[in-house]
Scaffold this motif. Structure first.
Motif: not given
Length: 150
Positions: A53, A65-67, A74-77, A88-89, A91, A109
């Motif tokens: 992560i 920001q998450i990857k 998966f990724n999202g803010n 929420n992501f 994926m 998730s």
């Protein structure tokens, strides 16, 4: 005298609010980085392709920001407030050969959708939501190579 007391009260309140804001800033800045998952709910994981992560904190320190990757990317803010990340992501949806990683896809998730309490201890990042806990270890920064050509 009444004005003086009011002024002192306002200044005191401002100091308290600034300290709280500063505390949230420091927490947000310390979680930024790249991590490798080392355990999920006290279970060690197969390390053939370790889950990762990456967290990047926004300039205003309120969004992250998450990857990452378990089995799928998966990724999202996520909003970051009072030590909790929530978001929420997007994926990918492929089936993995390792059932533990398939299960972790759904788990991560759901955890972030509900809200994840974030703790940083030395080089460990601990994410907790309900009864689920993910423990990540911070990746070492890559060594820069010296240029020996002259």
């Amino acid at each position: 005298m009444k004005k003086f007391v009011t002024l002192v009260a306002i200044l005191g309140l401002s100091s308290v609010l600034a300290a709280c804001s500063s505390s949230n800033q420091n927490k947000a800045e310390t979680i930024e980085g790249s991590y490798v998952l080392i355990s999920a709910n006290d279970q060690t994981l197969p390390q053939s392709i370790p889950p990762v992560i990456d967290l990047s904190v926004s300039d205003d320190l309120t969004e992250v920001q998450i990857k990452g990757k378990m089995c799928n990317l998966f990724n999202g803010n996520a909003n970051y407030q009072n030590g909790v990340l929530q978001g929420n992501f997007m994926m990918t949806r492929a089936l993995c050969n390792e059932p533990e990683l398939n299960a972790l896809d759904m788990q991560v998730s759901q955890m972030f959708a509900k809200g994840v309490k974030v703790q940083k201890s030395d080089d460990k990042l601990i994410l907790t939501s309900g009864t689920d806990t993910l423990v990540y270890q911070q990746k070492a920064l890559p060594m820069t190579q010296k240029d020996n050509t002259k």
